[in-house]
Design a protein around this motif. Structure first.
Motif, PDB file in Angstrom:
ATOM      1  N   VAL B  17       0.836  -1.203   0.000  1.00 46.06           N
ATOM      2  CA  VAL B  17       0.000   0.000   0.000  1.00 46.06           C
ATOM      3  C   VAL B  17       0.872   1.254   0.000  1.00 46.06           C
ATOM      4  O   VAL B  17       0.637   2.197  -0.761  1.00 46.06           O
ATOM      5  N   ALA B  18       1.909   1.239   0.845  1.00 43.88           N
ATOM      6  CA  ALA B  18       2.816   2.389   0.906  1.00 43.88           C
ATOM      7  C   ALA B  18       3.454   2.634  -0.460  1.00 43.88           C
ATOM      8  O   ALA B  18       3.547   3.777  -0.918  1.00 43.88           O
ATOM      9  N   ALA B  19       3.864   1.543  -1.116  1.00 42.35           N
ATOM     10  CA  ALA B  19       4.497   1.679  -2.430  1.00 42.35           C
ATOM     11  C   ALA B  19       3.490   2.201  -3.455  1.00 42.35           C
ATOM     12  O   ALA B  19       3.846   2.927  -4.378  1.00 42.35           O
ATOM     13  N   LEU B  20       2.222   1.807  -3.276  1.00 44.46           N
ATOM     14  CA  LEU B  20       1.193   2.253  -4.221  1.00 44.46           C
ATOM     15  C   LEU B  20       0.927   3.750  -4.058  1.00 44.46           C
ATOM     16  O   LEU B  20       0.685   4.460  -5.037  1.00 44.46           O
ATOM     17  N   LEU B  21       0.968   4.219  -2.805  1.00 47.41           N
ATOM     18  CA  LEU B  21       0.670   5.634  -2.544  1.00 47.41           C
ATOM     19  C   LEU B  21       1.889   6.531  -2.738  1.00 47.41           C
ATOM     20  O   LEU B  21       1.745   7.726  -2.982  1.00 47.41           O
ATOM     21  N   ALA B  22       3.075   5.940  -2.643  1.00 45.37           N
ATOM     22  CA  ALA B  22       4.308   6.734  -2.690  1.00 45.37           C
ATOM     23  C   ALA B  22       4.399   7.680  -3.886  1.00 45.37           C
ATOM     24  O   ALA B  22       4.819   8.835  -3.723  1.00 45.37           O
ATOM     25  N   PRO B  23       4.017   7.236  -5.098  1.00 43.65           N
ATOM     26  CA  PRO B  23       4.160   8.144  -6.251  1.00 43.65           C
ATOM     27  C   PRO B  23       3.424   9.467  -6.089  1.00 43.65           C
ATOM     28  O   PRO B  23       3.754  10.451  -6.752  1.00 43.65           O
ATOM     29  N   LEU B  24       2.416   9.516  -5.213  1.00 46.06           N
ATOM     30  CA  LEU B  24       1.677  10.756  -5.015  1.00 46.06           C
ATOM     31  C   LEU B  24       2.529  11.819  -4.350  1.00 46.06           C
ATOM     32  O   LEU B  24       2.310  13.013  -4.545  1.00 46.06           O
ATOM     33  N   VAL B  25       3.498  11.375  -3.535  1.00 45.31           N
ATOM     34  CA  VAL B  25       4.264  12.364  -2.766  1.00 45.31           C
ATOM     35  C   VAL B  25       5.712  12.513  -3.244  1.00 45.31           C
ATOM     36  O   VAL B  25       6.384  13.453  -2.859  1.00 45.31           O
ATOM     37  N   LEU B  26       6.171  11.599  -4.081  1.00 44.65           N
ATOM     38  CA  LEU B  26       7.573  11.657  -4.476  1.00 44.65           C
ATOM     39  C   LEU B  26       7.814  12.728  -5.525  1.00 44.65           C
ATOM     40  O   LEU B  26       6.934  13.041  -6.332  1.00 44.65           O
ATOM     41  N   SER B  27       9.033  13.269  -5.505  1.00 42.87           N
ATOM     42  CA  SER B  27       9.396  14.280  -6.499  1.00 42.87           C
ATOM     43  C   SER B  27       9.820  13.586  -7.801  1.00 42.87           C
ATOM     44  O   SER B  27       9.933  12.365  -7.853  1.00 42.87           O
ATOM     45  N   TRP B 160       3.419   3.834 -11.327  1.00 42.77           N
ATOM     46  CA  TRP B 160       2.319   2.900 -11.056  1.00 42.77           C
ATOM     47  C   TRP B 160       2.376   1.671 -11.952  1.00 42.77           C
ATOM     48  O   TRP B 160       2.045   0.564 -11.532  1.00 42.77           O
ATOM     49  N   LEU B 161       2.788   1.900 -13.171  1.00 47.68           N
ATOM     50  CA  LEU B 161       2.967   0.748 -14.068  1.00 47.68           C
ATOM     51  C   LEU B 161       4.006  -0.212 -13.472  1.00 47.68           C
ATOM     52  O   LEU B 161       3.818  -1.439 -13.455  1.00 47.68           O
ATOM     53  N   THR B 162       5.085   0.363 -12.977  1.00 47.09           N
ATOM     54  CA  THR B 162       6.129  -0.459 -12.362  1.00 47.09           C
ATOM     55  C   THR B 162       5.600  -1.210 -11.154  1.00 47.09           C
ATOM     56  O   THR B 162       5.891  -2.393 -10.951  1.00 47.09           O
ATOM     57  N   TRP B 163       4.812  -0.521 -10.367  1.00 48.95           N
ATOM     58  CA  TRP B 163       4.210  -1.148  -9.184  1.00 48.95           C
ATOM     59  C   TRP B 163       3.380  -2.365  -9.612  1.00 48.95           C
ATOM     60  O   TRP B 163       3.517  -3.449  -9.049  1.00 48.95           O
TER      61      TRP B 163
END
Lengths: 257, 349
Positions: B17-27, B160-163
């Protein structure tokens, strides 16, 4: 069941097995004995498929076997208990036994990866069969242990269970009693006797003469790669050539049953 | 379900879940690292299957990463649907591995390692010579991935594709390992003779797992090609193959999640050291020295102090901690019906 005819195999010009002929009937427990270097292991490997004969034929249920790969032989009902502890590491006891069902099950990589419908049913059937085999050898209490953590005696029994999981018609046992303590040896003898009573055909190769003569229907004696005697355990015990071979070799003579 | 497995499930779920949400906050640059981490994890899962479970060594896994990248890139450059390129990347890599594997999977141990390494070197020099593949200069202008007119244009969508692809790879790996075929693979890692006599077609299984691990690498390569839009032989050095092996060993060979841990630790560490090496005042060779030194040091330290890898060691700690709170019963080893091997035994090699 098994018909070995005039089979020879040499290594570097030296015959390990020479013109060996033997025939094992359905339901028979055949013992193969002989001093060190008699060719027992070579003969075993010729039947198991890990060696090919230079000459002669090996027939199993009427069909030629010489060029058949070991995994095909397993599929066709030949199971093996190896000398030493050839159990699979990093797998539990029950998983070890489940591998034994490989020959008569089908689901491969694709079925496994995609969890195809038949996969679940087959997996359950394998697990059930493995439990039965574990029950048969009395190892259910150890089912979820790492197989390599089991004592040697139990590892040997685990190998028997793995072989039984394949629903074999012919069971090959290569020196199953070697390295076992007296109590473990007794347990193994009882298990072999029980399987024999159940009608399983077996080929028992063993250095320990007493172990073989008390279990086998008939015994074949090898020396220097050749069959020097064959008969019931009583006949073998009286045979002059057998006594000479053993006393001359100095091994096992005093352990005669 | 017993406690350690429960903890594993919860932790795995949280990480996912953390990995799924991470792209929202990463630069932006962090997202690039995220994508590279994910593709490395995919390849490393294959390495773990191959080395950890089936006991076969490959030092040429980056070759299949390259094959996937070039398959996807070439199809894209020639105007074929990019989705088809992404699907073909793992297929072509797997197929080529199956072909190459017919001779080389007969080899064992060091010989197999050298053969896979040689395969990569040959492949790289052949690719460097081929005009259609762009030669040494490489393949440029690979279009972005898209269906029809809809394109994955921002870095976030590639993350997300990578995820999703990593999740797919993990799922397939887990399903295979816990199936009949997986048991055959794990068995042949200990004894090919005993496995064969139990009915496992050893040669075919080794080929299949080699192809599967190559397919994982190919999928990762495809994503990499579409993400960067440019690939060259230099993008897939031999060092990259070593990197995948180091990731697998550090994370824990013969585990499903270990490769993800290994890929994460090494990718992040290499990035940190890389930025440190390019700080003003550092000598120009600093960053490359850092990266080489890190692989070597991590490998040595892991083998010395955590020979089973990070994840199995950590799981064992958790297990012991949990057991400490409960009354220790005799034979209370977890009766895991689905052993992922994530806390058992030492690496196969």
């Amino acid at each position: 069941m098994l018909d070995v005819r005039q089979v020879s195999r040499s290594f570097g010009g030296v015959f390990a097995v020479r013109d060996v002929t033997l025939s094992v009937a359905d339901g028979e427990l055949r013992g193969i004995i002989g001093p060190n270097g008699a060719g027992k292991s070579t003969l075993f490997n010729l039947v198991s498929g890990h060696l090919q004969p230079d000459g002669g034929t090996v027939r199993y249920r009427g069909a030629r076997l010489e060029r058949r790969s070991p995994h095909r032989r397993a599929r066709d009902g030949i199971a093996i208990v190896f000398q030493g502890a050839r159990i699979f590491r990093r797998m539990t006891a029950v998983e070890n036994v489940m591998v034994g069902a490989h020959g008569h099950t089908r689901c491969g990589f694709v079925a496994g990866a995609l969890r195809l419908p038949g996969q679940h049913r087959e997996e359950r059937a394998i697990r059930d069969r493995a439990w039965e085999a574990l029950e048969q050898v009395g190892l259910t209490a150890w089912a979820h242990r790492e197989a390599e953590s089991l004592p040697l005696g139990q590892q040997r029994q685990l190998q028997v269970a793995r072989a039984l999981c394949g629903e074999p018609r012919l069971l090959l046992l290569d020196e199953p009693a070697s390295g076992l303590r007296a109590a473990e040896r007794e347990a193994l003898a009882a298990l072999v006797a029980e399987l024999h009573a159940g009608g399983l055909t077996m080929l028992l190769i063993e250095h320990d003469v007493g172990f073989v003569t008390r279990l086998a229907d008939r015994v074949t004696v090898l020396d220097l790669g050749e069959v020097i005697a064959e008969g019931t355990p009583e006949e073998i015990g009286r045979d002059e050539r057998v006594i000479t071979a053993y006393l001359g070799d100095g091994a096992g003579g005093d352990r005669r049953a | 379900m017993n406690a350690p497995r429960m903890v594993g499930f919860v932790l795995g779920g949280l990480v996912a879940v953390a990995a799924l949400l991470a792209p929202l906050v990463l630069s932006g640059s962090q997202l690039t690292i995220y994508v590279l981490l994910g593709t490395a994890a995919m390849v490393t899962v294959g390495v773990s299957l191959l080395m950890g479970y089936a006991g076969q060594v490959s030092l040429g896994q980056a070759a299949f990463y390259a094959i996937g990248g070039y398959t996807a890139g070439l199809m894209g450059v020639h105007g074929l649907p990019t989705v088809a390129g992404l699907v073909c990347a793992p297929l072509v890599a797997g197929l080529l591995a199956a072909l190459v594997g017919i001779p080389i999977m007969r080899l064992r141990g060091h010989y197999l390692a050298f053969a896979t390494l040689a395969f990569q070197l040959i492949l790289l020099s052949v690719v460097g010579q081929l005009e259609v593949l762009g030669g040494d200069i490489g393949l440029q202008g690979i279009p972005r991935l898209g269906i029809g007119s809809a394109q994955l244009s921002n870095t976030q969508s590639y993350a997300w594709l990578t995820w999703a692809a990593t999740a797919l790879v993990l799922l397939i790996a887990r399903n295979v390992i816990t199936s009949r075929a997986g048991r055959g693979l794990r068995a042949l890692a200990t004894s090919e003779i005993a496995a064969e006599s139990s009915g496992v077609p050893v040669a075919r299984y080794k080929l299949a797992v080699f192809a599967l691990s190559a397919a994982f690498a190919g999928l990762a390569g495809g994503i990499y090609a579409f993400f960067l839009g440019y690939i060259a032989p230099g993008s897939f050095p031999v060092l990259l193959s070593f990197e995948f092996v180091v990731m697998a060993v550090v994370g824990g060979l013969g585990t499903i999640w270990g490769p993800v841990v290994g890929a994460a630790v090494i990718t992040v560490l290499v990035q940190v050291l890389n930025s440190l090496g390019t700080e003003p005042g550092m000598p120009p060779y600093a960053s490359s020295v850092f990266s080489y030194a890190v692989y070597a040091l991590l490998l040595v330290l892991t083998l010395l102090f955590l020979p089973r890898g990070l994840l199995p060691t950590a799981t064992e700690w958790v297990r012991r901690a949990l057991r400490g709170r409960e009354p220790p019963a005799a034979g209370d080893r977890p009766a895991a019906a689905v052993p992922t091997g994530d806390a058992s035994g030492s690496p196969a090699r």
